[in-house]
Design a protein around this motif. Structure first.
Motif, PDB file in Angstrom:
ATOM      1  N   PRO A  25       0.838  -1.202   0.000  1.00 25.98           N
ATOM      2  CA  PRO A  25       0.000   0.000   0.000  1.00 25.98           C
ATOM      3  C   PRO A  25       0.870   1.248   0.000  1.00 25.98           C
ATOM      4  O   PRO A  25       1.928   1.267   0.626  1.00 25.98           O
ATOM      5  N   GLY A  26       0.405   2.290  -0.691  1.00 31.85           N
ATOM      6  CA  GLY A  26       1.183   3.522  -0.740  1.00 31.85           C
ATOM      7  C   GLY A  26       0.691   4.464  -1.815  1.00 31.85           C
ATOM      8  O   GLY A  26      -0.304   4.198  -2.482  1.00 31.85           O
ATOM      9  N   PRO A  27       1.431   5.572  -2.004  1.00 30.84           N
ATOM     10  CA  PRO A  27       0.940   6.672  -2.844  1.00 30.84           C
ATOM     11  C   PRO A  27       1.162   6.460  -4.333  1.00 30.84           C
ATOM     12  O   PRO A  27       1.658   7.353  -5.022  1.00 30.84           O
ATOM     13  N   LEU A  28       0.823   5.283  -4.848  1.00 33.34           N
ATOM     14  CA  LEU A  28       0.978   4.991  -6.268  1.00 33.34           C
ATOM     15  C   LEU A  28      -0.352   4.518  -6.857  1.00 33.34           C
ATOM     16  O   LEU A  28      -0.923   3.525  -6.404  1.00 33.34           O
ATOM     17  N   THR A  29      -0.830   5.241  -7.888  1.00 37.62           N
ATOM     18  CA  THR A  29      -2.033   4.858  -8.630  1.00 37.62           C
ATOM     19  C   THR A  29      -1.599   4.300  -9.974  1.00 37.62           C
ATOM     20  O   THR A  29      -0.690   4.853 -10.595  1.00 37.62           O
ATOM     21  N   MET A  30      -2.239   3.213 -10.416  1.00 39.05           N
ATOM     22  CA  MET A  30      -1.933   2.701 -11.754  1.00 39.05           C
ATOM     23  C   MET A  30      -3.194   2.625 -12.606  1.00 39.05           C
ATOM     24  O   MET A  30      -4.287   2.408 -12.093  1.00 39.05           O
ATOM     25  N   ILE A  31      -3.001   2.816 -13.911  1.00 43.20           N
ATOM     26  CA  ILE A  31      -4.108   2.807 -14.871  1.00 43.20           C
ATOM     27  C   ILE A  31      -4.113   1.474 -15.612  1.00 43.20           C
ATOM     28  O   ILE A  31      -3.100   1.090 -16.195  1.00 43.20           O
ATOM     29  N   PHE A  32      -5.264   0.789 -15.602  1.00 41.60           N
ATOM     30  CA  PHE A  32      -5.435  -0.525 -16.237  1.00 41.60           C
ATOM     31  C   PHE A  32      -6.621  -0.476 -17.206  1.00 41.60           C
ATOM     32  O   PHE A  32      -7.516   0.361 -17.038  1.00 41.60           O
ATOM     33  N   PRO A  33      -6.679  -1.437 -18.152  1.00 44.77           N
ATOM     34  CA  PRO A  33      -7.925  -1.584 -18.917  1.00 44.77           C
ATOM     35  C   PRO A  33      -9.024  -2.024 -17.945  1.00 44.77           C
ATOM     36  O   PRO A  33      -8.813  -2.942 -17.144  1.00 44.77           O
ATOM     37  N   LYS A  34     -10.175  -1.368 -17.978  1.00 46.80           N
ATOM     38  CA  LYS A  34     -11.200  -1.656 -16.966  1.00 46.80           C
ATOM     39  C   LYS A  34     -11.995  -2.915 -17.310  1.00 46.80           C
ATOM     40  O   LYS A  34     -12.130  -3.276 -18.477  1.00 46.80           O
ATOM     41  N   SER A  35     -12.524  -3.549 -16.290  1.00 49.35           N
ATOM     42  CA  SER A  35     -13.449  -4.670 -16.508  1.00 49.35           C
ATOM     43  C   SER A  35     -14.857  -4.109 -16.659  1.00 49.35           C
ATOM     44  O   SER A  35     -15.090  -2.906 -16.445  1.00 49.35           O
ATOM     45  N   SER A  36     -15.803  -4.996 -16.992  1.00 48.20           N
ATOM     46  CA  SER A  36     -17.150  -4.494 -17.268  1.00 48.20           C
ATOM     47  C   SER A  36     -17.891  -4.054 -16.005  1.00 48.20           C
ATOM     48  O   SER A  36     -18.859  -3.304 -16.096  1.00 48.20           O
ATOM     49  N   ILE A  37     -17.438  -4.469 -14.812  1.00 48.50           N
ATOM     50  CA  ILE A  37     -18.187  -4.039 -13.614  1.00 48.50           C
ATOM     51  C   ILE A  37     -17.908  -2.589 -13.227  1.00 48.50           C
ATOM     52  O   ILE A  37     -18.613  -1.996 -12.434  1.00 48.50           O
ATOM     53  N   VAL A  38     -16.842  -2.002 -13.794  1.00 47.87           N
ATOM     54  CA  VAL A  38     -16.534  -0.600 -13.468  1.00 47.87           C
ATOM     55  C   VAL A  38     -17.336   0.299 -14.402  1.00 47.87           C
ATOM     56  O   VAL A  38     -17.157   0.251 -15.616  1.00 47.87           O
ATOM     57  N   PRO A  39     -18.221   1.123 -13.855  1.00 50.05           N
ATOM     58  CA  PRO A  39     -19.084   1.925 -14.735  1.00 50.05           C
ATOM     59  C   PRO A  39     -18.334   3.103 -15.368  1.00 50.05           C
ATOM     60  O   PRO A  39     -17.391   3.637 -14.787  1.00 50.05           O
ATOM     61  N   TYR A  40     -18.790   3.475 -16.568  1.00 49.65           N
ATOM     62  CA  TYR A  40     -18.183   4.635 -17.241  1.00 49.65           C
ATOM     63  C   TYR A  40     -18.384   5.914 -16.435  1.00 49.65           C
ATOM     64  O   TYR A  40     -17.622   6.861 -16.558  1.00 49.65           O
ATOM     65  N   GLY A  41     -19.404   5.919 -15.601  1.00 52.71           N
ATOM     66  CA  GLY A  41     -19.639   7.089 -14.755  1.00 52.71           C
ATOM     67  C   GLY A  41     -18.501   7.330 -13.770  1.00 52.71           C
ATOM     68  O   GLY A  41     -18.310   8.442 -13.274  1.00 52.71           O
ATOM     69  N   THR A  42     -17.725   6.291 -13.477  1.00 52.00           N
ATOM     70  CA  THR A  42     -16.572   6.416 -12.581  1.00 52.00           C
ATOM     71  C   THR A  42     -15.305   6.783 -13.347  1.00 52.00           C
ATOM     72  O   THR A  42     -14.435   7.483 -12.841  1.00 52.00           O
ATOM     73  N   THR A  43     -15.193   6.291 -14.589  1.00 52.27           N
ATOM     74  CA  THR A  43     -13.947   6.477 -15.342  1.00 52.27           C
ATOM     75  C   THR A  43     -14.000   7.665 -16.297  1.00 52.27           C
ATOM     76  O   THR A  43     -13.109   7.828 -17.131  1.00 52.27           O
ATOM     77  N   GLY A  44     -15.026   8.480 -16.174  1.00 50.64           N
ATOM     78  CA  GLY A  44     -15.139   9.625 -17.068  1.00 50.64           C
ATOM     79  C   GLY A  44     -15.303   9.187 -18.515  1.00 50.64           C
ATOM     80  O   GLY A  44     -14.834   9.864 -19.430  1.00 50.64           O
ATOM     81  N   GLY A  45     -15.917   8.016 -18.714  1.00 51.73           N
ATOM     82  CA  GLY A  45     -16.165   7.540 -20.073  1.00 51.73           C
ATOM     83  C   GLY A  45     -14.998   6.772 -20.680  1.00 51.73           C
ATOM     84  O   GLY A  45     -15.082   6.319 -21.825  1.00 51.73           O
ATOM     85  N   LEU A  46     -13.904   6.600 -19.943  1.00 50.93           N
ATOM     86  CA  LEU A  46     -12.730   5.898 -20.486  1.00 50.93           C
ATOM     87  C   LEU A  46     -12.870   4.381 -20.336  1.00 50.93           C
ATOM     88  O   LEU A  46     -13.590   3.893 -19.460  1.00 50.93           O
ATOM     89  N   ASP A  47     -12.143   3.648 -21.174  1.00 51.14           N
ATOM     90  CA  ASP A  47     -12.102   2.190 -21.061  1.00 51.14           C
ATOM     91  C   ASP A  47     -11.028   1.737 -20.077  1.00 51.14           C
ATOM     92  O   ASP A  47     -10.763   0.540 -19.935  1.00 51.14           O
ATOM     93  N   THR A  48     -10.393   2.696 -19.432  1.00 51.50           N
ATOM     94  CA  THR A  48      -9.364   2.366 -18.441  1.00 51.50           C
ATOM     95  C   THR A  48      -9.844   2.787 -17.059  1.00 51.50           C
ATOM     96  O   THR A  48     -10.751   3.618 -16.928  1.00 51.50           O
ATOM     97  N   VAL A  49      -9.224   2.193 -16.047  1.00 51.19           N
ATOM     98  CA  VAL A  49      -9.581   2.547 -14.678  1.00 51.19           C
ATOM     99  C   VAL A  49      -8.309   2.763 -13.860  1.00 51.19           C
ATOM    100  O   VAL A  49      -7.320   2.055 -14.031  1.00 51.19           O
ATOM    101  N   ALA A  50      -8.345   3.770 -12.987  1.00 53.54           N
ATOM    102  CA  ALA A  50      -7.220   4.071 -12.109  1.00 53.54           C
ATOM    103  C   ALA A  50      -7.460   3.388 -10.762  1.00 53.54           C
ATOM    104  O   ALA A  50      -8.555   3.491 -10.211  1.00 53.54           O
ATOM    105  N   VAL A  51      -6.451   2.673 -10.247  1.00 48.12           N
ATOM    106  CA  VAL A  51      -6.607   1.942  -8.986  1.00 48.12           C
ATOM    107  C   VAL A  51      -5.429   2.229  -8.063  1.00 48.12           C
ATOM    108  O   VAL A  51      -4.280   2.282  -8.496  1.00 48.12           O
ATOM    109  N   ARG A  52      -5.748   2.383  -6.779  1.00 44.04           N
ATOM    110  CA  ARG A  52      -4.697   2.608  -5.786  1.00 44.04           C
ATOM    111  C   ARG A  52      -5.073   1.917  -4.494  1.00 44.04           C
ATOM    112  O   ARG A  52      -6.255   1.801  -4.164  1.00 44.04           O
ATOM    113  N   MET A  53      -4.057   1.478  -3.747  1.00 44.23           N
ATOM    114  CA  MET A  53      -4.283   0.911  -2.425  1.00 44.23           C
ATOM    115  C   MET A  53      -3.575   1.806  -1.405  1.00 44.23           C
ATOM    116  O   MET A  53      -2.358   1.778  -1.277  1.00 44.23           O
ATOM    117  N   PRO A  54      -4.340   2.634  -0.684  1.00 39.95           N
ATOM    118  CA  PRO A  54      -3.711   3.567   0.254  1.00 39.95           C
ATOM    119  C   PRO A  54      -3.146   2.857   1.485  1.00 39.95           C
ATOM    120  O   PRO A  54      -3.652   1.811   1.892  1.00 39.95           O
TER     121      PRO A  54
END
Ligand code: AMP
Ligand code: MG
Length: 392
Positions: free
Chosen positions: A96-125
Motif C-alpha cells: 500500500p502507498g501513494p501509487l495509482t496505476m491505470i489498467f484496462p477496466k473490466s465491465s463491472i466498473v461503470p463509465y460514470g466512474t472512469t469519465g467515459g474511459l475504457d481504463t480505470v485508475a486503482v490505488r491501495m492507500p
C-alpha cells in the motif's frame, strides 16, 4: 445536508465509528476520509449514481476520471482485465502507498466512474483509516481529492470542512495527512509504463523497480490545445490559488545546472534537474522577489511570498510563509497546499514563490507549483528583466 465530522484516533481506530461511515458509502452516500497523500472524497466506485454525487459535490467536470481505492491487492482482480508484469512489480514495491496505476477496466466498473474511459485508475492507500474504511465497506471506493474543483487539495479535515460543509454526509478527521501531494499516477496499459502525474513514489523509484519509464508531456509543460490528453482531467487547471501566483527561478546555464533526460521514446523529456536539492536559493532570486513585492505593495496590492526556512528572514515585506526546509523535500510537499489555502484566506492579490529542484519529490512539488501558477515563471537571469511565460 448536515455534515457530520468524526474524529478518529489513528493509534486506536474505533471500528464502530468507521462502520457508520462504511454504511453511508454502501448506501450511496459521500464520506471524506484521510489518506497518506491528501483527503479523499469517497463514494461507491461501482455505483454510477454515487459517482455522480462526487462530481456534483466537487463541482468537477464529469469527464475527469476518478481513482478507485482498494484495501488489499487482490481486490484489483475483478476491476481490471489484466495486471501486466510491470504493474505487478510496482504493486509489490509500492502498495500500500501513494501509487495509482491505470489498467484496462473490466465491465463491472461503470463509465460514470472512469469519465467515459475504457481504463480505470486503482490505488491501495496505506493510511490505516482509509484502509479500514474501504475494508469495512467491502467496495472499491472512488475518491478524488476532497476539495471543490480548482481549489488546492485538502491536507487537513478543516480544509475539507471549508470546501464540503453541507455538501456531503460525513468527514472522518484523522488529523493532518503524511505526504501532502496527490498520488503518483502511472499508466501501465502499454509496453512501457508512463508517468502521468508525479508524486511521492518518484520517477527515480519507479525506474529502479521497472527500468525505463516514459513521462507524459503534460507533466513538464502546459498542454497544447490540439493535443488529446491521456486523461481528460489533465486538461483542467488544478491546484489554483485565488491570487496570481508567479514562480521566480534562476535559469541555470548548461555548465551550472545542466539537463537530464527523463523517460525514453515518444515521451522523453529534458528536465533541468541539477543542483543538489539543498543548494541554497540565489541572491538573485531573493532580490528579484523583493523588488516584485515592493512594486505590487506600492500599487496598493496585498502580496504574499513563498519561501523556505533558510530564506524566510530575507524577505522584509509582504506576507511571508515558509514551506519548510529546502533540503528536506518532504517538509515542502507537506505544507504546500496548506500555504496556498492560507493565502486564499488572507485574500492576497499576488504571490511570489521561490522554486525548487525538480528531482525526486521535487518533481511533484514543481509540477503542483507550476500548475498553480498557470506556468507563469520569471527567470532572474534573462538579459531583459521581463516576465517570461515558461514553455508556452
Ligand atoms: P484526483 O482524484 O483529484 O487526485 O485526480 C484524479 C486524476 O487521476 C484525474 O484527474 C486523472 O488525471 C487521473 N486518472 C483517473 N483515472 C484515470 C484513467 N482511467 N486514465 C488516466 N488518468 C486517470
Ligand atoms: Mg484533485
Amino acid at each position: 445536508m448536515l455534515t457530520k465530522v468524526i474524529k478518529i484516533d489513528n493509534d486506536n481506530i474505533d471500528d464502530r465509528l468507521l462502520t457508520e461511515a462504511a454504511e453511508i458509502l454502501c448506501a450511496g452516500g459521500l464520506v471524506a476520509f484521510p489518506t497518506e497523500t491528501v483527503y479523499g472524497l469517497g463514494a461507491n466506485g461501482l455505483d454510477e449514481e454515487a459517482a455522480r454525487k462526487i462530481y456534483a459535490a466537487k463541482g468537477r467536470p464529469s469527464d475527469n476520471p476518478l481513482i478507485l481505492h482498494i484495501s488489499s491487492a487482490e481486490e484489483i482482480v475483478p476491476l481490471v482485465q489484466s495486471v501486466p508484469e510491470a504493474a505487478r512489480k510496482l504493486m509489490d514495491a509500492f502498495w500500500p502507498g501513494p501509487l495509482t496505476m491505470i489498467f484496462p477496466k473490466s465491465s463491472i466498473v461503470p463509465y460514470g466512474t472512469t469519465g467515459g474511459l475504457d481504463t480505470v485508475a486503482v490505488r491501495m492507500p496505506s493510511d490505516p483509516v482509509a484502509n479500514r474504511l474501504i475494508a469495512l465497506a467491502g467496495l472499491p471506493i472512488a475518491a478524488p481529492s476532497a476539495n471543490r474543483s480548482g481549489r488546492p487539495s485538502p491536507t487537513t479535515a478543516e480544509h475539507v470542512m471549508q470546501d464540503m460543509d453541507g455538501r456531503i454526509e460525513m468527514i472522518l478527521d484523522g488529523g493532518p495527512v503524511g505526504i501532502g501531494v496527490e498520488s503518483t499516477i502511472v499508466d501501465v496499459t502499454g509496453d512501457v509504463p508512463i508517468l502521468l502525474r508525479p508524486g511521492a513514489v518518484t520517477m527515480e523509484m519507479l525506474q529502479e523497480t521497472v527500468g525505463h519509464v516514459d513521462i507524459d508531456p503534460a507533466i513538464t509543460g502546459p498542454m497544447a490545445a490540439d493535443v488529446r490528453p491521456k486523461a481528460p482531467g489533465m486538461k483542467y487547471r488544478h491546484y489554483a490559488p485565488k491570487a496570481e501566483l508567479v514562480l521566480v527561478e534562476e535559469r541555470k546555464n548548461k555548465a551550472g545546472g545542466g539537463t537530464r533526460r527523463m523517460g525514453q521514446g515518444r515521451y522523453a523529456a529534458e528536465l533541468t534537474v541539477p543542483e543538489p536539492v539543498s543548494e541554497p536559493i540565489s541572491e538573485a532570486v531573493i532580490g528579484r522577489i523583493n523588488r516584485l513585492v515592493q512594486e505590487k505593495l506600492s500599487q496598493g496590492y496585498r502580496v504574499g511570498v513563498i519561501c523556505t526556512d533558510e530564506t524566510e528572514n530575507q524577505y522584509p515585506a509582504g506576507i511571508v510563509r515558509s514551506l519548510g526546509i529546502r533540503g528536506q523535500q518532504e517538509t515542502i510537499a507537506h505544507s504546500l497546499f496548506a500555504v496556498l489555502r492560507e493565502f486564499d484566506d488572507l485574500q492576497v492579490d499576488y504571490i511570489y514563490s521561490e522554486s525548487f529542484a525538480r528531482d525526486h519529490l521535487g518533481q511533484a512539488i514543481m509540477n503542483r507549483l507550476t500548475k498553480a501558477a498557470g506556468y507563469h515563471v520569471i527567470y532572474t537571469n534573462e538579459k531583459k528583466e521581463e516576465e517570461q511565460h515558461g514553455r508556452q
